[in-house]
Every structure is written in C-alpha cells, then in structure tokens.
Write a protein that holds these residues in place. Structure first.
Motif, mmCIF file in Angstrom:
data_model
loop_
_atom_site.group_PDB
_atom_site.id
_atom_site.type_symbol
_atom_site.label_atom_id
_atom_site.label_comp_id
_atom_site.label_asym_id
_atom_site.label_seq_id
_atom_site.Cartn_x
_atom_site.Cartn_y
_atom_site.Cartn_z
ATOM 1 N N CYS A 18 0.810 -1.221 0.000
ATOM 2 C CA CYS A 18 0.000 0.000 0.000
ATOM 3 C C CYS A 18 0.844 1.272 0.000
ATOM 4 C CB CYS A 18 -0.922 0.014 1.206
ATOM 5 S SG CYS A 18 -2.224 -1.234 1.107
ATOM 6 N N GLY A 19 2.083 1.189 -0.357
ATOM 7 C CA GLY A 19 2.892 2.393 -0.368
ATOM 8 C C GLY A 19 4.219 2.165 -1.033
ATOM 9 N N TYR A 20 5.052 3.154 -0.986
ATOM 10 C CA TYR A 20 6.355 3.068 -1.627
ATOM 11 C C TYR A 20 7.290 2.140 -0.862
ATOM 12 C CZ TYR A 20 5.290 6.979 -4.690
ATOM 13 O OH TYR A 20 4.750 7.791 -5.632
ATOM 14 N N ASP A 21 8.095 1.447 -1.600
ATOM 15 C CA ASP A 21 9.119 0.603 -1.011
ATOM 16 C C ASP A 21 10.454 1.303 -1.222
ATOM 17 O OD1 ASP A 21 10.446 -1.439 0.144
ATOM 18 O OD2 ASP A 21 10.225 -2.846 -1.519
ATOM 19 N N PRO A 22 11.155 1.705 -0.140
ATOM 20 C CA PRO A 22 12.406 2.445 -0.323
ATOM 21 C C PRO A 22 13.437 1.584 -1.039
ATOM 22 C CG PRO A 22 12.109 1.765 1.967
ATOM 23 C CD PRO A 22 10.844 1.430 1.247
ATOM 24 N N PRO A 23 14.467 2.190 -1.640
ATOM 25 C CA PRO A 23 14.797 3.622 -1.576
ATOM 26 C C PRO A 23 13.923 4.483 -2.470
ATOM 27 C CG PRO A 23 16.358 2.477 -2.964
ATOM 28 C CD PRO A 23 15.484 1.403 -2.370
ATOM 29 N N MET A 24 14.043 5.806 -2.263
ATOM 30 C CA MET A 24 13.272 6.770 -3.026
ATOM 31 C C MET A 24 14.189 7.527 -3.974
ATOM 32 S SD MET A 24 10.304 6.258 -1.856
ATOM 33 C CE MET A 24 9.583 7.567 -2.826
ATOM 34 N N THR A 25 13.628 7.989 -5.081
ATOM 35 C CA THR A 25 14.350 8.838 -6.023
ATOM 36 C C THR A 25 13.737 10.232 -5.989
ATOM 37 O OG1 THR A 25 14.900 6.999 -7.492
ATOM 38 C CG2 THR A 25 14.987 9.210 -8.432
ATOM 39 N N ALA A 30 12.199 17.106 -18.062
ATOM 40 C CA ALA A 30 13.566 17.630 -18.041
ATOM 41 C C ALA A 30 14.095 17.884 -16.630
ATOM 42 C CB ALA A 30 13.645 18.907 -18.861
ATOM 43 N N PRO A 31 14.213 16.840 -15.791
ATOM 44 C CA PRO A 31 14.821 17.060 -14.469
ATOM 45 C C PRO A 31 16.262 17.533 -14.602
ATOM 46 C CG PRO A 31 14.632 14.715 -14.936
ATOM 47 C CD PRO A 31 13.868 15.426 -16.019
ATOM 48 N N VAL A 32 16.661 18.446 -13.721
ATOM 49 C CA VAL A 32 18.013 18.994 -13.773
ATOM 50 C C VAL A 32 18.967 18.256 -12.835
ATOM 51 C CG1 VAL A 32 17.187 21.258 -14.461
ATOM 52 C CG2 VAL A 32 17.450 20.747 -12.032
ATOM 53 N N ALA A 33 18.428 17.490 -11.891
ATOM 54 C CA ALA A 33 19.264 16.720 -10.970
ATOM 55 C C ALA A 33 18.415 15.611 -10.363
ATOM 56 C CB ALA A 33 19.841 17.602 -9.872
ATOM 57 N N VAL A 34 19.075 14.489 -10.039
ATOM 58 C CA VAL A 34 18.392 13.330 -9.462
ATOM 59 C C VAL A 34 19.278 12.736 -8.375
ATOM 60 C CG1 VAL A 34 17.496 11.014 -9.894
ATOM 61 C CG2 VAL A 34 17.136 12.809 -11.596
ATOM 62 N N ALA A 35 18.661 12.307 -7.274
ATOM 63 C CA ALA A 35 19.400 11.631 -6.203
ATOM 64 C C ALA A 35 18.536 10.504 -5.654
ATOM 65 C CB ALA A 35 19.774 12.596 -5.095
ATOM 66 N N VAL A 36 19.199 9.456 -5.125
ATOM 67 C CA VAL A 36 18.511 8.283 -4.598
ATOM 68 C C VAL A 36 18.803 8.167 -3.104
ATOM 69 C CG1 VAL A 36 18.223 5.787 -4.759
ATOM 70 C CG2 VAL A 36 18.671 7.129 -6.826
ATOM 71 N N SER A 37 17.767 7.897 -2.317
ATOM 72 C CA SER A 37 17.920 7.789 -0.870
ATOM 73 C C SER A 37 18.440 6.414 -0.488
ATOM 74 C CB SER A 37 16.574 8.032 -0.191
ATOM 75 O OG SER A 37 15.734 6.889 -0.331
ATOM 76 N N GLY A 38 18.697 6.253 0.793
ATOM 77 C CA GLY A 38 18.983 4.943 1.339
ATOM 78 C C GLY A 38 17.680 4.194 1.586
ATOM 79 N N ARG A 82 12.494 4.383 5.590
ATOM 80 C CA ARG A 82 11.139 4.903 5.411
ATOM 81 C C ARG A 82 11.026 6.331 5.922
ATOM 82 N NH1 ARG A 82 7.883 1.347 3.513
ATOM 83 N NH2 ARG A 82 8.497 -0.850 3.542
ATOM 84 N N ASN A 83 11.927 6.730 6.786
ATOM 85 C CA ASN A 83 12.018 8.111 7.255
ATOM 86 C C ASN A 83 13.480 8.510 7.102
ATOM 87 O OD1 ASN A 83 9.200 8.530 8.618
ATOM 88 N ND2 ASN A 83 9.964 6.594 9.427
ATOM 89 N N GLY A 84 13.780 9.283 6.092
ATOM 90 C CA GLY A 84 15.180 9.573 5.816
ATOM 91 C C GLY A 84 15.369 10.932 5.177
ATOM 92 N N THR A 85 16.584 11.166 4.689
ATOM 93 C CA THR A 85 16.923 12.415 4.031
ATOM 94 C C THR A 85 17.694 12.119 2.751
ATOM 95 O OG1 THR A 85 18.995 12.644 5.272
ATOM 96 C CG2 THR A 85 17.034 13.717 6.188
ATOM 97 N N VAL A 86 17.579 13.048 1.827
ATOM 98 C CA VAL A 86 18.294 12.965 0.561
ATOM 99 C C VAL A 86 18.954 14.314 0.316
ATOM 100 C CG1 VAL A 86 18.121 12.510 -1.909
ATOM 101 C CG2 VAL A 86 16.558 11.387 -0.334
ATOM 102 N N THR A 87 20.243 14.305 -0.023
ATOM 103 C CA THR A 87 20.956 15.531 -0.349
ATOM 104 C C THR A 87 21.322 15.526 -1.828
ATOM 105 O OG1 THR A 87 21.858 15.787 1.886
ATOM 106 C CG2 THR A 87 22.986 16.950 0.108
ATOM 107 N N ASP A 136 9.381 5.904 -6.810
ATOM 108 C CA ASP A 136 9.885 4.768 -6.055
ATOM 109 C C ASP A 136 10.813 3.927 -6.925
ATOM 110 O OD1 ASP A 136 8.250 3.355 -7.749
ATOM 111 O OD2 ASP A 136 7.089 2.363 -6.185
ATOM 112 N N VAL A 137 11.229 2.772 -6.401
ATOM 113 C CA VAL A 137 12.205 1.942 -7.106
ATOM 114 C C VAL A 137 11.650 1.357 -8.394
ATOM 115 C CG1 VAL A 137 13.529 1.364 -5.062
ATOM 116 C CG2 VAL A 137 11.535 -0.017 -5.649
#
Length: 218
Positions: free
Chosen positions: A47-54, A69-77, A80-85, A101-102
C-alpha cells in the motif's frame, strides 16, 4: 465414525489500498550548492512506496508538474524516514522536487520548492564601542568580499538575550522578535570591490553581550 471433510482454500482477500502512494517531505537544509530533503513514507508495501526513493529536481513548477527535463536526481537509502541531499546546484536558485519509487511509480501529491543559499557577497563585523548597565553602542563594518560591486547589502543577526534596538544610523533596521536585519541607507548601499562602509546602533539590554554574530548578504 464421522467421515473427515476437507475444504478447499478460498481466494486470497484483496487488500484495500489507498488510491495513491503517499509520502510527505520538507526541506531540511540548504547550502549554496545543495538541497537536503527529508521524507516520511506513510504505508508499507503493497500500500505504499518501497524504499529507496528517487528525488528529481526541476527548474520550474511547470516542468515538475509534467515530470519534464529534471536537472538533478538523487537516490535515498533504504529508510522509510530519511533524508536525501542533492548537490552540484546553482547558488540562490529555486528548484522544484518530486518523488518516484524503485519501480518508477510517481508520487502524485508532493510537489514543492527549495532554494539554494546565495553566495556570500559581503562580510559584517561588529565592535562594541561603549557599554553600561542597561545598554551599549556598537559599530558594524560591512565589507564587499564578492567578485563584483554591490548595489545593496543587508546585515542580519539574532539577539542572544533581551536586547532590543533603540536606534540605528547609517542603515534601516527591521526587527521581528529576536531577529534583526539592517539594510543599507540610500547613500551607502553601493560598495566597490573590497569597499567598506559602516552603520551604528544603540541597544538596550539587561546584560551586554560579548559580541554579535552577524551574517551579510546582498
């Protein structure tokens, strides 16, 4: 004896999932060249996203709405509660972010903006010229430390105690609670490379601070 009876297993019940795959997010921090986004996933699969997240950054809201046309992309660890830089960004620039999601499924809800911090174009230092039991007088020096002339400047700080501005000369003060911003006067906003100007202030307080921690920007 009563004969044993067997029953065939019934169909696996269908899980009633929400119509979307929700996630919440907000800007946790910025630098001149990076944006850090924190997120929280509501539901566990299916019922929801399975990490990691993009996280995808876009140059404007319209591009973000159309996933164009995304200018930058990053993938999280795998949290389920995290941060992306996301780094290597342009200073003082607004970006819009969205999540997938994945499996490439797009979150339909979160579409928000984040702005990188501006480059430091000036430096401000304070000198306390006189102090007494209920106040002090200070002089603030503003220097252009950037790579081009300045046509304006602003100096900001936060009072550590019960200080309050009584008057300012050589600048225009704005106070919101403990936060103070002094902008240039009409006659001293232009600073050449390495140019210097000053403003003064009179403050009232029950305890004179040892100094002021100032930030300066155009």
């Amino acid at each position: 004896m009563t004969p044993l009876t067997t029953t065939s297993p019934g169909p696996t019940p269908t899980i009633a999932c929400p119509p979307a795959l929700p996630i919440t997010a907000n800007v946790a921090g910025v630098t001149t060249t990076s944006v850090t986004i924190s997120y929280s996933i509501f539901f566990r699969p299916p019922c929801g996203y399975d990490p990691p997240m993009t996280v995808s950054l876009f140059a404007n809201r319209e591009d973000a709405q159309q996933w164009r046309a995304p200018v930058a992309v990053a993938v999280s660890g795998p949290e389920r509660n995290g941060t992306v830089t996301i780094d290597r960004l342009t200073p003082d620039t607004e970006y819009w972010y969205r999540f997938t999601d994945v499996e490439g499924r797009r979150d339909p809800y979160v579409i928000a903006s984040a702005r990188t911090a501006p480059l430091a174009s000036c430096r401000a230092t304070a000198t306390i010229d006189a102090r007494w039991g209920s106040g002090f007088v200070a002089t603030v020096t503003v220097r252009n430390t950037g790579s081009e002339p300045l046509d304006r400047w602003r100096v900001s700080w936060r009072w550590p105690g019960d200080e309050r501005v009584q008057s300012v000369w050589g600048g225009v003060a704005e106070t919101v609670g403990v936060d103070v911003t002094v902008r240039n006067a009409v006659y001293n906003g232009t600073l050449a490379l390495d140019g210097v100007t000053t403003f003064g202030l009179l403050a009232a307080t029950s305890s004179v601070p040892d100094g002021l921690t100032l930030s300066c920007a155009r």
